[in-house]
Write an enzyme that holds these catalytic residues in place. Structure first.
Site: not given
Length: 253
Positions: A53, A112
């Site tokens: 994003d 992540y």
């Protein structure tokens, strides 16, 4: 045509995300501009392992693309891409892959990392590279919450409403929080895939638990109920990094 796999890094601050969008600056668009130059100005459409994003960074995003002609010198190709893309993109490695190899659909696991600054005053130097939370956090409570995320679960309660994926079962192999120093935490998530905004929603929930505004058992409630309303807020994008995408070994071409 020859297919290539590339590992890239980027600072997501000034991008509207990874994937191309109309009238928006994206990582995909910037790289495709350079690839077109290297392909006699014919369009090149790349494929990524997944989207990130707006504001989210990457140490090790993976893409693939096809270029005309025979296989090129890989270091020259990497250098050409790296030097012609903007300063907030780095091309770390380029490899040859089979024509049917796909960055998104090839079996892989992702890692992540999320960086959080926890202090009374925010450092102006970290405003684009770490998230910030000024209130007290209990490390032990956050550790307990993270442990409950490990394993195979239906993560519907941790995904955002924009998710178009039907199967929301994922496996998390590692969910760990490390206290780097008195004012900094690192969250690590490694799994076989993640849903839309899943990592940021998990982090936001764990922070709320660490601030003693939710019990550790709330994780169980979110997983069993599959209700997003029981989870915490979505954590800010600037703390999130796609660390690594790891694939099964590629057979020799």
């Amino acid at each position: 045509m020859t297919r290539y796999k590339a590992t890239i890094a980027y600072d997501g601050t000034d991008f509207a995300g990874f994937q191309s969008q109309t009238n928006q600056r994206t990582v995909q668009e910037e790289i495709e501009k350079v690839l077109s130059k290297l392909n006699s100005f014919e369009p090149v459409i790349l494929q990524g392992s997944g989207r990130t994003d707006s504001g989210v960074h990457a140490f090790g995003q993976v893409i693939h693309f096809d270029l005309n002609g025979k296989a090129r010198d890989l270091e020259r190709l990497r250098f050409g891409l790296d030097t012609q893309t903007p300063a907030d993109i780095a091309v770390k490695k380029v490899e040859l892959v089979p024509d049917d190899w796909h960055a998104r659909y090839q079996k892989h696991e992702k890692t992540y990392e999320y960086y959080l600054e926890n202090s009374v005053t925010r450092s102006p130097f970290h405003r684009h590279s770490k998230a910030y939370f000024r209130y007290p956090l209990n490390f032990e409570l956050m550790q307990g919450a993270m442990a409950k995320l490990v394993g195979q679960h239906d993560f519907t309660g941790f995904t955002a409403s924009g998710s178009s994926v039907d199967d929301k079962v994922r496996t998390i192999y590692q969910a760990e929080i490390i206290q780097l120093d008195k004012e900094n935490f690192k969250f690590i998530f490694r799994g076989n895939g993640f849903l839309y905004k899943q990592v940021r929603n998990m982090v936001g929930t764990v922070i709320k638990i660490g601030n003693d505004r939710m019990p550790v058992s709330q994780i169980d409630k979110i997983l069993t109920s599959k209700n997003r309303n029981f989870a915490g807020p979505t954590a800010a994008p600037e703390g999130l990094y796609l660390k690594e995408v790891k694939y099964e070994p590629i057979n020799e071409i």
